[in-house]
Design a protein around this motif. Structure first.
Motif, PDB file in Angstrom:
ATOM      1  N   ALA A   1     -13.725 -13.466  -6.990  1.00  0.00           N
ATOM      2  CA  ALA A   1     -14.060 -14.120  -7.790  1.00  0.00           C
ATOM      3  C   ALA A   1     -14.561 -13.330  -9.180  1.00  0.00           C
ATOM      4  CB  ALA A   1     -15.032 -15.261  -7.720  1.00  0.00           C
ATOM      5  N   HIS A   2     -14.348 -13.672 -10.432  1.00  0.00           N
ATOM      6  CA  HIS A   2     -14.729 -13.057 -11.742  1.00  0.00           C
ATOM      7  C   HIS A   2     -14.968 -14.031 -12.820  1.00  0.00           C
ATOM      8  CE1 HIS A   2     -10.947 -13.224 -13.717  1.00  0.00           C
ATOM      9  NE2 HIS A   2     -10.313 -13.110 -12.736  1.00  0.00           N
ATOM     10  N   GLN A   3     -15.709 -13.820 -13.621  1.00  0.00           N
ATOM     11  CA  GLN A   3     -16.012 -14.871 -14.725  1.00  0.00           C
ATOM     12  C   GLN A   3     -14.954 -14.618 -15.817  1.00  0.00           C
ATOM     13  OE1 GLN A   3     -19.751 -13.917 -16.892  1.00  0.00           O
ATOM     14  NE2 GLN A   3     -19.491 -16.066 -17.997  1.00  0.00           N
TER      15      GLN A   3
ATOM     16  N   VAL B   1     -16.824 -20.139 -17.127  1.00  0.00           N
ATOM     17  CA  VAL B   1     -15.585 -20.187 -16.368  1.00  0.00           C
ATOM     18  C   VAL B   1     -15.592 -19.149 -15.165  1.00  0.00           C
ATOM     19  CG1 VAL B   1     -12.856 -20.324 -16.371  1.00  0.00           C
ATOM     20  CG2 VAL B   1     -14.299 -21.323 -18.326  1.00  0.00           C
ATOM     21  N   VAL B   2     -15.560 -19.710 -13.865  1.00  0.00           N
ATOM     22  CA  VAL B   2     -15.281 -18.777 -12.880  1.00  0.00           C
ATOM     23  C   VAL B   2     -13.801 -18.951 -12.216  1.00  0.00           C
ATOM     24  CG1 VAL B   2     -16.193 -18.257 -10.428  1.00  0.00           C
ATOM     25  CG2 VAL B   2     -17.747 -18.828 -12.223  1.00  0.00           C
ATOM     26  N   ILE B   3     -13.268 -17.683 -12.159  1.00  0.00           N
ATOM     27  CA  ILE B   3     -11.738 -17.662 -11.674  1.00  0.00           C
ATOM     28  C   ILE B   3     -11.786 -17.280 -10.233  1.00  0.00           C
ATOM     29  CG2 ILE B   3      -9.428 -16.858 -11.892  1.00  0.00           C
ATOM     30  CD1 ILE B   3     -10.220 -16.742 -14.975  1.00  0.00           C
ATOM     31  N   VAL B   4     -11.395 -17.783  -9.237  1.00  0.00           N
ATOM     32  CA  VAL B   4     -11.387 -17.482  -7.792  1.00  0.00           C
ATOM     33  C   VAL B   4      -9.777 -17.233  -7.435  1.00  0.00           C
ATOM     34  CG1 VAL B   4     -11.922 -18.091  -5.525  1.00  0.00           C
ATOM     35  CG2 VAL B   4     -13.321 -19.044  -7.118  1.00  0.00           C
ATOM     36  N   HIS B   5      -9.645 -15.997  -6.919  1.00  0.00           N
ATOM     37  CA  HIS B   5      -8.418 -15.613  -6.639  1.00  0.00           C
ATOM     38  C   HIS B   5      -8.214 -15.605  -4.976  1.00  0.00           C
ATOM     39  CE1 HIS B   5      -7.084 -13.870 -10.381  1.00  0.00           C
ATOM     40  NE2 HIS B   5      -8.498 -13.687 -10.598  1.00  0.00           N
ATOM     41  N   GLY B   6      -7.059 -15.926  -4.434  1.00  0.00           N
ATOM     42  CA  GLY B   6      -6.954 -15.750  -2.999  1.00  0.00           C
ATOM     43  C   GLY B   6      -5.436 -16.338  -2.778  1.00  0.00           C
ATOM     44  N   ASN B   7      -5.311 -16.990  -1.405  1.00  0.00           N
ATOM     45  CA  ASN B   7      -4.069 -17.547  -0.979  1.00  0.00           C
ATOM     46  C   ASN B   7      -4.431 -18.909  -0.522  1.00  0.00           C
ATOM     47  OD1 ASN B   7      -4.308 -14.412   0.522  1.00  0.00           O
ATOM     48  ND2 ASN B   7      -2.484 -14.831  -0.562  1.00  0.00           N
TER      49      ASN B   7
ATOM     50  N   LEU C   1      -4.384 -21.442  -2.577  1.00  0.00           N
ATOM     51  CA  LEU C   1      -5.681 -22.012  -3.148  1.00  0.00           C
ATOM     52  C   LEU C   1      -5.579 -23.376  -3.911  1.00  0.00           C
ATOM     53  CD1 LEU C   1      -7.663 -19.012  -4.866  1.00  0.00           C
ATOM     54  CD2 LEU C   1      -7.819 -20.079  -2.408  1.00  0.00           C
ATOM     55  N   GLU C   2      -4.093 -23.619  -4.118  1.00  0.00           N
ATOM     56  CA  GLU C   2      -3.775 -25.241  -4.382  1.00  0.00           C
ATOM     57  C   GLU C   2      -4.372 -26.210  -3.454  1.00  0.00           C
ATOM     58  OE1 GLU C   2      -0.364 -23.316  -2.339  1.00  0.00           O
ATOM     59  OE2 GLU C   2      -1.642 -22.681  -3.603  1.00  0.00           O
TER      60      GLU C   2
ATOM     61  N   GLU D   1     -11.661 -22.357 -11.670  1.00  0.00           N
ATOM     62  CA  GLU D   1     -10.272 -22.074 -11.648  1.00  0.00           C
ATOM     63  C   GLU D   1      -9.807 -21.383 -10.342  1.00  0.00           C
ATOM     64  OE1 GLU D   1      -8.572 -20.631 -15.198  1.00  0.00           O
ATOM     65  OE2 GLU D   1      -9.638 -21.938 -16.264  1.00  0.00           O
ATOM     66  N   MET D   2      -8.757 -21.947  -9.732  1.00  0.00           N
ATOM     67  CA  MET D   2      -8.195 -21.331  -8.426  1.00  0.00           C
ATOM     68  C   MET D   2      -6.963 -20.812  -8.847  1.00  0.00           C
ATOM     69  SD  MET D   2     -10.402 -21.857  -5.928  1.00  0.00           S
ATOM     70  CE  MET D   2     -11.864 -22.660  -5.535  1.00  0.00           C
ATOM     71  N   ARG D   3      -6.875 -19.529  -8.289  1.00  0.00           N
ATOM     72  CA  ARG D   3      -5.490 -18.816  -8.835  1.00  0.00           C
ATOM     73  C   ARG D   3      -5.038 -18.285  -7.482  1.00  0.00           C
ATOM     74  NH1 ARG D   3      -6.441 -15.861 -14.562  1.00  0.00           N
ATOM     75  NH2 ARG D   3      -6.943 -17.664 -15.840  1.00  0.00           N
TER      76      ARG D   3
END
Length: 448
Positions: free
Chosen positions: A389-391, A398-404, A406-407, A435-437
């Protein structure tokens, strides 16, 4: 501040259709304030990087003297009074009417910027029928089709021409949050004690106060300093100068409240302990949340209610303002100058939280620890996998989380992550958006 555009015209010329086209939504804010008719809607619009507020009004009959039509005309006049520009909508297919002439005569007398929109002009851009609208003495008509979206951009450009784009200073504020004044808006419904609180601050803290010329709405900001911290008070009650009596018509101006919220860093939402939490309070609170502003809730006139009323009020706040549960709630008496010190601390904390910097390693560790403690729910064959995750922004954070996958992360799990992030960074009084990406699958769509 955002410029305000009022849409006026006689009934059934397509004002509401134009409003929906300009705001790109049908979810307009309905102003359910005392004395405002239900068909008066407020919404946000954007043209490129220029933002504005749109006011939709009912059918306008300037000379009406009886019944609901007179009340609608009264509210339309108020919308025009607080607008920076007016779009006067006429119907090119129906042609000019006596009522159009009455409205044009009124608009010529107010000295505001007026742009004439000849609606329902699909396929009639070069039509000679446009010529007759020059009789109104308002300038060249702009042929538009609200239903089909034709000519809307040029119409808005003409209306917004004198107003430059809003400075995009969010990033600058984040980098220089300590040096810049904190823009503080005091919002609340009429007679809740906003003016009393403002005048108490101005007197008790011996603040340096003077009027800065505002826009054509005569909006006023009051600079002042407290314990070395600079503030800019954005007044929603039409403050002119200290101690002056405010006109009632300004006190319920929805536009002033929306502008103050949009222009603020922190909003102080003032409630009335003797009246409880009303629909108006919930409307204002909802707009604060949509705007992403830091917020502190102050309950005024706390000294005027008994223990039973206090208990009911606390329960009402928990239920009706549940979506602002991150906001601190403080009890004050503006007239007796009680409880004002903690309010200032809460405002400073909310501003610091809204501009909090979160490092990527710390956020990633928090996410991984949260997953170890409680894994996200499986959805069919997939279990969401949170990697790092990053800001992604400040004010609000806003924190944006990355992964698989995530929807498939549920809203409940997002709230769980939000709670852990808030606790670690001690965030108070600010919304936090997650936010999930999901990573793109490089093998998606390829045959096996």
């Amino acid at each position: 501040m955002k410029p305000v555009i009022a849409i006026v015209g006689r009934p059934n010329v397509g004002k509401s259709t134009l409003f929906n086209r300009m705001t790109k939504t049908r979810d307009a804010i309905v102003a359910d304030f005392s004395g405002l008719t239900r068909d008066r809607h407020y919404g946000d619009g954007r043209l490129g990087n220029r933002e504005f507020i749109v006011v939709d009004t009912g059918g306008f009959e300037p000379d009406s003297t009886t019944g609901i039509v007179r009340e609608m005309a009264k509210q339309t006049r108020q919308a025009v009074a607080e607008a920076d520009a007016v779009i006067f909508v006429v119907d090119i297919r129906a042609g000019l009417s006596a009522q159009d002439h009455d409205i044009a005569r009124y608009l010529r007398s107010i000295g505001k910027r007026v742009v004439l929109a000849a609606n329902k002009a699909e396929g009639m851009v070069e039509s000679p029928l446009l010529g007759e609208f020059h009789e109104l003495g308002i300038g060249d008509p702009h042929p538009v089709s609200s239903a089909h979206g034709q000519g809307i951009r040029s119409l808005l450009e003409a209306a917004l021409d004198p107003f430059g784009p809003e400075p995009d200073d969010d990033e600058e504020e984040a980098d220089d949050a300590g040096a810049r004044p904190i823009r503080l808006a005091v919002a609340g419904r009429p007679n809740v004690g906003k003016s009393t609180l403002i005048n108490t601050w101005l007197g008790e803290e011996r603040l340096v106060a003077f009027d800065l010329p505002g826009t054509t709405r005569d909006a006023i900001t009051v600079p002042f300093e407290r314990h070395g911290q600079q503030f800019q008070l954005i007044d929603t009650a039409g403050l002119r100068r200290r101690g002056k009596v405010f006109e009632a018509i300004e006190k319920f101006s929805v536009v002033k409240t929306l502008q103050a919220i949009a222009d603020a860093n922190v909003v102080l939402l003032l409630l009335d302990a003797t009246q409880g939490v009303s629909e108006q309070d919930a409307h204002i609170a909802g707009y604060i949340l949509e705007s992403g502003r830091a917020v502190v809730i102050a309950v005024n006139k706390w000294d005027a209610v008994d223990a039973y009323q206090k208990e009911l009020l606390q329960r009402s706040i928990e239920q009706r303002l549940a979506f602002l549960k991150f906001a601190p709630v403080l009890n004050i008496s503006a007239i007796k100058r009680q409880g004002l010190g903690p309010v200032w601390k809460a405002i400073a904390d909310a501003h610091a939280s809204a501009n909090c910097k979160m490092s990527t390693p710390v956020l990633t560790r928090l996410i991984q620890e949260a997953v170890e403690h409680q894994t996200p729910k499986r959805s069919g064959m997939f279990r969401p996998k949170l990697r790092y995750a990053h800001q992604g922004g400040m004010n609000p954070p806003v924190v944006i989380v990355h992964g698989n996958s995530l929807e498939h992360v549920t809203e409940v799990y997002k709230r769980y992550l939000e709670t852990r992030i808030r606790a670690h960074f001690k965030l108070s009084g600010t919304p936090l958006r997650i936010e999930m990406r999901s990573s793109r699958n490089p093998f998606a769509g390829k045959a096996g």
